[in-house]
Design an enzyme around this catalytic site. Structure first.
Site, PDB file in Angstrom:
ATOM      1  N   ALA A  18       0.851  -1.184   0.000  1.00 20.46           N
ATOM      2  CA  ALA A  18       0.000   0.000   0.000  1.00 20.46           C
ATOM      3  C   ALA A  18       0.889   1.237   0.000  1.00 20.46           C
ATOM      4  O   ALA A  18       2.105   1.143   0.157  1.00 20.46           O
ATOM      5  CB  ALA A  18      -0.920   0.009   1.217  1.00 20.46           C
ATOM      6  N   HIS A  55      -1.082   0.308   9.298  1.00 16.44           N
ATOM      7  CA  HIS A  55       0.165   1.006   8.957  1.00 16.44           C
ATOM      8  C   HIS A  55      -0.134   2.292   8.182  1.00 16.44           C
ATOM      9  O   HIS A  55       0.360   3.372   8.534  1.00 16.44           O
ATOM     10  CB  HIS A  55       1.053   0.068   8.135  1.00 16.44           C
ATOM     11  CG  HIS A  55       2.390   0.640   7.784  1.00 16.44           C
ATOM     12  ND1 HIS A  55       3.531   0.366   8.503  1.00 16.44           N
ATOM     13  CD2 HIS A  55       2.782   1.464   6.778  1.00 16.44           C
ATOM     14  CE1 HIS A  55       4.562   0.999   7.964  1.00 16.44           C
ATOM     15  NE2 HIS A  55       4.134   1.673   6.914  1.00 16.44           N
ATOM     16  N   GLU A  56      -0.937   2.193   7.138  1.00 17.63           N
ATOM     17  CA  GLU A  56      -1.208   3.374   6.308  1.00 17.63           C
ATOM     18  C   GLU A  56      -2.034   4.405   7.079  1.00 17.63           C
ATOM     19  O   GLU A  56      -1.855   5.613   6.911  1.00 17.63           O
ATOM     20  CB  GLU A  56      -1.915   2.975   5.015  1.00 17.63           C
ATOM     21  CG  GLU A  56      -1.216   1.874   4.216  1.00 17.63           C
ATOM     22  CD  GLU A  56       0.285   2.103   4.010  1.00 17.63           C
ATOM     23  OE1 GLU A  56       0.732   3.260   3.938  1.00 17.63           O
ATOM     24  OE2 GLU A  56       1.024   1.107   3.941  1.00 17.63           O
ATOM     25  N   HIS A  81       0.205   6.366   9.288  1.00 18.21           N
ATOM     26  CA  HIS A  81       1.025   7.313   8.525  1.00 18.21           C
ATOM     27  C   HIS A  81       0.375   8.690   8.454  1.00 18.21           C
ATOM     28  O   HIS A  81       1.056   9.681   8.150  1.00 18.21           O
ATOM     29  CB  HIS A  81       1.240   6.803   7.093  1.00 18.21           C
ATOM     30  CG  HIS A  81       2.532   6.073   6.900  1.00 18.21           C
ATOM     31  ND1 HIS A  81       3.729   6.524   7.402  1.00 18.21           N
ATOM     32  CD2 HIS A  81       2.819   4.923   6.223  1.00 18.21           C
ATOM     33  CE1 HIS A  81       4.697   5.684   7.057  1.00 18.21           C
ATOM     34  NE2 HIS A  81       4.173   4.709   6.352  1.00 18.21           N
TER      35      HIS A  81
END
Length: 400
Positions: free
Chosen positions: A7, A42-43, A46
Site C-alpha cells: 500500500a 500502517h497506512e 502514517h
C-alpha cells in the site's frame, strides 16, 4: 491487484493492493486477515507519522517508516497473541535485516548518502528502525513515550522534521539523556553481546557481566545504549523476586551502555538462571553459556514467553544438528519432551503460542546454520525428533 507494493499512504488517497483490503471468510486464511489488519493500520498511522508530520529530507526516512512499523506491530499485537506477533516480527528481522547488516549492503538506520532513492527502502530503515523506536519505548517507559508522542504531534503538526526533533521531544518528556541513543541511527551492523554470571554464595549476590562488540565493523564502534529486560529463575523454575539498586521486582530493565558493564543483584539465595533480553528488548546476537539443565528450566518455566520459545527452538536446533552429525539409536531427549509436556499442560499459555512453540526449526533454517550437513541428514534427524516427541506425548497431545 497489480500494484507492486502492499500500500502507499498518499495524503487524502491511500492506494492498496487488493490483497490487503479484500478478503472473504470462505477463501482467506488467518494470515490474510492479519495482513489486512497490519497494512491498513500502517497506512492509517502514517496520517500522523509521515503525513501531517513529515520529513525534512529523505535521510530521515526511518522517522516515518520505522516509527510506523512499530505502531502497526503494536496495533496488531493488541488484537492477537502479543508473544506470537513478537516472535513473527523478530523472525522477519533475523531473516531479512540481520543478513543486510552483516553483508556488503550494511548501512545505518539513517544512511548519510544514496545513489538512487528506491534503494533507501530497506529492511534496515523499516525493520531495524522499528526496533530502535521499540528500544526507546522500553528505555523511557510507555507513559513517557506516550507523552513524548503527543508533544511531538502537537509541536510539529504541518512541519517537516528530523530524527533529532523526535529525540529532543522524547528527552523533554522523559527527562532521560538520549544523546548516546542516537548512535543507533548512525552506526551500521548488528551488535554481539556476550553474557556471563558469577554467583557469590557468601554475599548472596549475582554479578552479571555484559560485553558488546560489532565484529563486522572495521573500526572500533562507539558503544550503544541497550535496554536489557531480564529476570532470574531458581534451579527449580521459580521466577525470583530480585533486588537491583534498591528496587525489588521479578523483572528489571537494565541500561547497558558501556563496552563492558557489570550489574549486581542482591538477596539471591541460590545460584540462579538468567533470562536475558526478554521480549527481544534489543536487536542483538546474544552469546550465553548455559548448561543443559539450565536450558531445560528456562524452556519449561520462564515467565517470558518469547525467551521460552527461543529456548525451545535453540534446544531443538542443537539436538537435530548433533543427531544429524552423529546418527544413532537415540530416540529423542526425554527430559526435553517432559519440559514440553509441562508447557502443554500450562493453562496460562495462549494456544497459538503453544502451536508455534511445538513447530520445531524449519529445514530451511537448519540448512543455513548446519555448516556442511546435507538436506537428507537434517531432514532425517528433524523427522526423528518430531516422531519421537509425538510418540512420547501421544495421549497428552490428543487430549490437548
Amino acid at each position: 491487484s497489480d500494484f507492486n507494493m502492499g500500500a502507499m499512504e498518499n495524503k487524502g488517497l491511500n492506494i492498496f493492493n487488493s490483497k490487503y483490503v479484500l478478503a472473504s471468510p470462505q477463501t482467506a486464511t488467518d494470515a490474510d486477515f492479519e495482513g489486512i489488519l497490519s497494512v491498513v493500520g500502517h497506512e492509517y498511522f502514517h496520517n500522523w507519522t509521515g503525513n501531517r508530520v513529515t520529513l525534512r529530507d529523505w535521510f530521515q526516512l526511518s522517522l516515518k517508516e520505522g516509527w510506523t512499523v512499530f505502531r502497526d506491530q503494536e496495533f496488531s499485537a493488541s488484537h492477537s497473541s502479543r508473544t506470537v506477533k513478537r516472535i513473527q516480527d523478530v523472525a522477519t528481522l533475523r531473516e531479512h535485516q540481520f543478513p543486510e547488516d552483516g553483508g556488503p549492503m550494511a548501512h545505518a538506520v539513517r544512511p548519510d548518502q544514496y545513489i538512487e532513492i528506491n534503494n533507501f527502502y530497506t529492511a534496515t530503515v523499516y525493520r531495524k528502525g522499528a526496533e530502535v523506536i521499540r528500544m526507546l519505548h522500553t528505555l523511557i517507559g510507555p507513559e513517557a513515550f506516550h507523552r513524548g508522542s503527543k508533544l511531538f504531534f502537537q509541536k510539529f503538526d504541518g512541519k517537516a522534521v528530523t530524527i533529532e526533533d523526535l529525540l529532543a521531544v522524547m528527552q523533554e518528556a522523559s527527562g532521560e539523556d538520549l544523546s548516546q541513543f542516537k548512535r543507533w541511527y548512525e552506526q551500521a551492523g548488528t551488535p554481539h553481546v556476550k553474557a556471563s554470571t558469577t554467583y557469590d554464595s557468601t554475599k548472596k549476590t549475582l554479578t552479571l557481566s555484559l560485553e558488546q562488540s560489532l565484529p563486522q565493523q572495521q573500526t572500533a564502534h562507539r558503544p550503544f545504549v541497550m535496554p536489557v529486560r531480564m529476570g532470574l529463575l531458581s534451579p527449580s523454575g521459580e521466577n525470583l523476586n530480585i533486588s537491583f539498586e534498591g528496587q525489588q521486582a521479578k523483572e528489571h530493565t537494565l541500561r547497558f551502555q558501556e563496552r563492558v558493564q557489570t550489574f549486581v543483584f542482591e538477596g539471591v539465595d541460590s545460584e540462579p538462571i538468567p533470562s536475558l533480553f526478554r521480549h527481544f528488548s534489543s536487536p542483538i546476537h546474544l552469546h550465553q553459556e548455559l548448561s543443559k539443565e539450565q536450558r531445560l528450566t528456562l524452556l519449561a518455566y520462564d515467565s517470558d514467553e518469547f525467551n521460552r520459545y527461543e529456548s525451545i527452538q535453540n534446544y531443538a536446533k542443537d539436538w537435530i544438528l548433533q543427531q544429524a552429525r552423529h546418527p544413532g539409536e537415540d530416540s529423542g531427549d526425554k527430559e526435553f519432551f517432559k519440559a514440553l509436556q509441562h508447557l502443554l499442560q500450562s493453562d496460562a499459555c495462549d494456544p497459538s503460542f503453544l502451536a508455534l512453540s511445538l513447530s520445531f526449526p524449519s529445514t530451511d533454517y537448519l540448512m543455513q546454520v548446519s555448516q556442511g550437513l546435507s538436506l537428507d541428514q537434517i531432514d532425517a534427524a528433524r523427522s526423528q525428533l518430531l516422531q519421537a516427541f509425538a510418540l512420547f506425548s501421544k495421549d497428552l497431545l490428543l487430549e490437548v
